[in-house]
Scaffold this motif. Structure first.
Motif, mmCIF file in Angstrom:
data_model
loop_
_atom_site.group_PDB
_atom_site.id
_atom_site.type_symbol
_atom_site.label_atom_id
_atom_site.label_comp_id
_atom_site.label_asym_id
_atom_site.label_seq_id
_atom_site.Cartn_x
_atom_site.Cartn_y
_atom_site.Cartn_z
ATOM 1 N N LEU A 5 54.784 31.315 35.871
ATOM 2 C CA LEU A 5 55.917 30.908 36.698
ATOM 3 C C LEU A 5 55.501 30.745 38.156
ATOM 4 O O LEU A 5 55.819 29.733 38.801
ATOM 5 C CB LEU A 5 57.037 31.947 36.585
ATOM 6 N N LEU A 6 54.763 31.702 38.695
ATOM 7 C CA LEU A 6 54.372 31.660 40.103
ATOM 8 C C LEU A 6 53.414 30.512 40.398
ATOM 9 O O LEU A 6 53.381 29.993 41.523
ATOM 10 C CB LEU A 6 53.731 32.991 40.498
ATOM 11 N N SER A 7 52.644 30.097 39.396
ATOM 12 C CA SER A 7 51.698 28.989 39.573
ATOM 13 C C SER A 7 52.396 27.648 39.771
ATOM 14 O O SER A 7 51.787 26.686 40.247
ATOM 15 C CB SER A 7 50.767 28.887 38.361
ATOM 16 N N GLN A 8 53.666 27.580 39.437
ATOM 17 C CA GLN A 8 54.400 26.315 39.534
ATOM 18 C C GLN A 8 54.800 25.974 40.961
ATOM 19 O O GLN A 8 55.170 24.838 41.249
ATOM 20 C CB GLN A 8 55.657 26.383 38.661
ATOM 21 N N TYR A 9 54.736 26.949 41.864
ATOM 22 C CA TYR A 9 55.210 26.735 43.227
ATOM 23 C C TYR A 9 54.081 26.960 44.238
ATOM 24 O O TYR A 9 53.356 27.949 44.159
ATOM 25 C CB TYR A 9 56.379 27.684 43.550
ATOM 26 N N LYS A 10 53.982 26.048 45.187
ATOM 27 C CA LYS A 10 52.942 26.146 46.213
ATOM 28 C C LYS A 10 53.063 27.465 46.988
ATOM 29 O O LYS A 10 52.059 28.093 47.324
ATOM 30 C CB LYS A 10 53.079 24.964 47.179
ATOM 31 N N GLU A 11 54.311 27.891 47.230
ATOM 32 C CA GLU A 11 54.547 29.086 48.039
ATOM 33 C C GLU A 11 54.099 30.375 47.364
ATOM 34 O O GLU A 11 53.899 31.400 48.025
ATOM 35 C CB GLU A 11 56.048 29.207 48.379
ATOM 36 N N THR A 12 53.940 30.344 46.034
ATOM 37 C CA THR A 12 53.659 31.592 45.305
ATOM 38 C C THR A 12 52.343 31.553 44.522
ATOM 39 O O THR A 12 52.054 32.482 43.768
ATOM 40 C CB THR A 12 54.810 31.921 44.329
ATOM 41 N N ARG A 13 51.542 30.524 44.725
ATOM 42 C CA ARG A 13 50.282 30.437 43.957
ATOM 43 C C ARG A 13 49.327 31.580 44.295
ATOM 44 O O ARG A 13 48.578 32.049 43.435
ATOM 45 C CB ARG A 13 49.616 29.076 44.185
ATOM 46 N N HIS A 14 49.353 32.048 45.539
ATOM 47 C CA HIS A 14 48.472 33.162 45.901
ATOM 48 C C HIS A 14 48.908 34.448 45.200
ATOM 49 O O HIS A 14 48.080 35.312 44.903
ATOM 50 C CB HIS A 14 48.448 33.353 47.424
ATOM 51 N N LEU A 15 50.194 34.571 44.881
ATOM 52 C CA LEU A 15 50.674 35.731 44.129
ATOM 53 C C LEU A 15 50.356 35.582 42.645
ATOM 54 O O LEU A 15 50.137 36.581 41.953
ATOM 55 C CB LEU A 15 52.184 35.909 44.332
ATOM 56 N N ALA A 16 50.303 34.345 42.181
ATOM 57 C CA ALA A 16 49.923 34.116 40.774
ATOM 58 C C ALA A 16 48.512 34.617 40.525
ATOM 59 O O ALA A 16 48.229 35.229 39.482
ATOM 60 C CB ALA A 16 50.023 32.619 40.450
ATOM 61 N N SER A 17 47.607 34.398 41.480
ATOM 62 C CA SER A 17 46.225 34.858 41.290
ATOM 63 C C SER A 17 46.155 36.385 41.262
ATOM 64 O O SER A 17 45.282 36.973 40.622
ATOM 65 C CB SER A 17 45.326 34.306 42.397
ATOM 66 N N ARG A 18 47.081 37.056 41.939
ATOM 67 C CA ARG A 18 47.118 38.520 41.924
ATOM 68 C C ARG A 18 47.499 39.056 40.538
ATOM 69 O O ARG A 18 47.154 40.187 40.193
ATOM 70 C CB ARG A 18 48.126 39.030 42.953
ATOM 71 N N CYS A 19 48.213 38.260 39.774
ATOM 72 C CA CYS A 19 48.615 38.685 38.435
ATOM 73 C C CYS A 19 47.396 38.893 37.537
ATOM 74 O O CYS A 19 47.432 39.730 36.630
ATOM 75 C CB CYS A 19 49.555 37.653 37.807
ATOM 76 N N GLU A 20 46.327 38.131 37.790
ATOM 77 C CA GLU A 20 45.102 38.332 37.002
ATOM 78 C C GLU A 20 44.514 39.714 37.267
ATOM 79 O O GLU A 20 44.034 40.385 36.357
ATOM 80 C CB GLU A 20 44.080 37.241 37.343
ATOM 81 N N GLU A 21 44.571 40.148 38.513
ATOM 82 C CA GLU A 21 44.104 41.495 38.853
ATOM 83 C C GLU A 21 44.911 42.549 38.099
ATOM 84 O O GLU A 21 44.357 43.525 37.582
ATOM 85 C CB GLU A 21 44.244 41.740 40.357
ATOM 86 N N VAL A 22 46.211 42.354 38.052
ATOM 87 C CA VAL A 22 47.080 43.296 37.345
ATOM 88 C C VAL A 22 46.741 43.321 35.856
ATOM 89 O O VAL A 22 46.632 44.392 35.243
ATOM 90 C CB VAL A 22 48.565 42.932 37.551
ATOM 91 N N ALA A 23 46.566 42.124 35.280
ATOM 92 C CA ALA A 23 46.233 42.039 33.852
ATOM 93 C C ALA A 23 44.927 42.786 33.563
ATOM 94 O O ALA A 23 44.827 43.512 32.557
ATOM 95 C CB ALA A 23 46.126 40.579 33.431
ATOM 96 N N ASN A 24 43.938 42.627 34.422
ATOM 97 C CA ASN A 24 42.662 43.332 34.232
ATOM 98 C C ASN A 24 42.837 44.839 34.368
ATOM 99 O O ASN A 24 42.244 45.622 33.619
ATOM 100 C CB ASN A 24 41.633 42.833 35.255
ATOM 101 N N PHE A 25 43.667 45.257 35.316
ATOM 102 C CA PHE A 25 43.898 46.686 35.521
ATOM 103 C C PHE A 25 44.585 47.311 34.304
ATOM 104 O O PHE A 25 44.318 48.455 33.940
ATOM 105 C CB PHE A 25 44.745 46.900 36.776
ATOM 106 N N LEU A 26 45.475 46.542 33.679
ATOM 107 C CA LEU A 26 46.180 47.044 32.489
ATOM 108 C C LEU A 26 45.232 47.259 31.316
ATOM 109 O O LEU A 26 45.560 47.992 30.383
ATOM 110 C CB LEU A 26 47.292 46.074 32.084
ATOM 111 N N GLN A 27 44.057 46.634 31.361
ATOM 112 C CA GLN A 27 43.077 46.785 30.286
ATOM 113 C C GLN A 27 42.079 47.902 30.550
ATOM 114 O O GLN A 27 41.222 48.179 29.707
ATOM 115 C CB GLN A 27 42.331 45.453 30.073
ATOM 116 N N GLN A 28 42.183 48.549 31.684
ATOM 117 C CA GLN A 28 41.269 49.653 31.979
ATOM 118 C C GLN A 28 41.623 50.875 31.130
ATOM 119 O O GLN A 28 42.774 51.055 30.729
ATOM 120 C CB GLN A 28 41.324 49.991 33.468
ATOM 121 N N PRO A 29 40.633 51.706 30.819
ATOM 122 C CA PRO A 29 40.831 52.828 29.889
ATOM 123 C C PRO A 29 42.019 53.722 30.209
ATOM 124 O O PRO A 29 42.780 54.089 29.312
ATOM 125 C CB PRO A 29 39.506 53.595 29.976
ATOM 126 N N GLN A 30 42.203 54.083 31.481
ATOM 127 C CA GLN A 30 43.296 55.005 31.792
ATOM 128 C C GLN A 30 44.663 54.358 31.619
ATOM 129 O O GLN A 30 45.625 55.015 31.211
ATOM 130 C CB GLN A 30 43.143 55.568 33.202
#
Length: 298
Positions: free
Chosen positions: A145-170
């Protein structure tokens, strides 16, 4: 047959007055005031919601609504193809979370609810309401959703960080533990779904979004909605929550990941479009500052 007559027949009541209040009905008898709520969910999900109410009552949680059975001992009734539950009408007013005292009361009540929100019989939950492992797909939806808007594309890239963090062991350990303990959540815990009694106690209403899920989902939702991008205020709020329910290291790492997701921006886009979300959009530098403030959770 009218709805009033149907309720009287199903519950053995004599209704003096019925009044629609937003999406529910307020029913008065000679000695009691009830809340009649209709649902558009499948029957198995309505059965699950009512079972959450009775389960909490069995555990001694007194801040939820009581579900009244029909004369045939069903926890819901059918009228013109729709399902309805009958509960007590909670008297009071909605809290004002911009007031420090009300917000702290909300944190305290959530912690007490979470202390009892486990041990639910998983066989009594429909598959659609078992959501422990759905966080990754939620974050993926945010990114799309955030990737669809110029104003929020930088927040869309942050979602990848969150996704990676959710895969960490803890983080995975925290989710597994919640699943093993059959934890569940309210699903939309915030001031519109809370009633403050004349004695100042908060009562939970509207469990439409309840599910078997990680309890940090409730806490992150409350913090996103009321603290914005203020990491310092979030940390103070988490400390206050922990006065009543202590979190372990895995819980706090999972909470960190959820708080780094731009949930409140996504929510506003879904409700009112990008224009509605603009006041909540921060720059990359502001987001990085916010993350640094939260890092003490790790």
């Amino acid at each position: 047959m009218s709805l009033k007559l149907r309720v009287e027949q199903q519950y053995g009541l004599k209704i003096k007055d019925i009044q629609q209040v937003k999406d529910v009905y307020k029913l008065r008898t000679s000695d009691m005031t009830y809340c009649l709520k209709g649902y558009v969910f499948p029957e198995e999900e309505v059965r699950f919601i009512t079972r959450i109410f009775t389960f909490m009552a069995e555990k001694g949680f007194t801040r939820g609504q009581k579900v009244y059975p029909t004369v045939e001992q069903s926890l819901y009734m059918t009228y013109e193809g729709n399902l309805y539950t009958l509960t007590n009408w909670v008297v009071g007013q909605r809290p004002i979370f911009t007031k420090r005292g009300d917000f702290r009361n909300g944190l305290r009540t959530l912690a007490k609810f979470h202390s009892m929100a486990n041990g639910f019989p998983i066989t009594e939950a429909p598959e659609s309401r078992i959501r422990y492992w759905g966080l990754g797909s939620e974050i993926s939806d945010y990114q799309q959703l955030l990737s669809q808007y110029k104003e929020t594309r930088h927040l869309a890239s942050r979602c990848e960080e969150v996704a990676n963090f959710l895969q960490q062991p803890q983080s995975l350990e925290a989710i597994r533990t919640e699943q093993e303990t059959s934890a569940f959540i309210h699903g939309d815990y915030n001031y519109p779904n809370l009633i403050k009694s004349p004695r100042g106690k908060l009562h939970l209403i509207d469990f439409d979004n309840t599910s078997l899920h990680t309890r940090m989902k409730d806490l992150s939702h409350l913090l996103h909605r009321n603290c914005g991008w203020n990491g310092v205020r979030m940390l103070r709020s988490i400390d206050y929550y922990q006065r009543y329910r202590q979190l372990n290291a895995s819980d706090t790492r999972l909470l960190y990941a959820l708080l780094c997701a731009p949930y409140h921006v996504v929510r506003n886009i879904r409700i009112g479009g990008i224009r509605s979300a603009k006041p909540l959009i921060v720059t990359s530098a502001q987001f990085s500052k916010y993350q640094r403030e939260l890092r003490s959770l790790l």
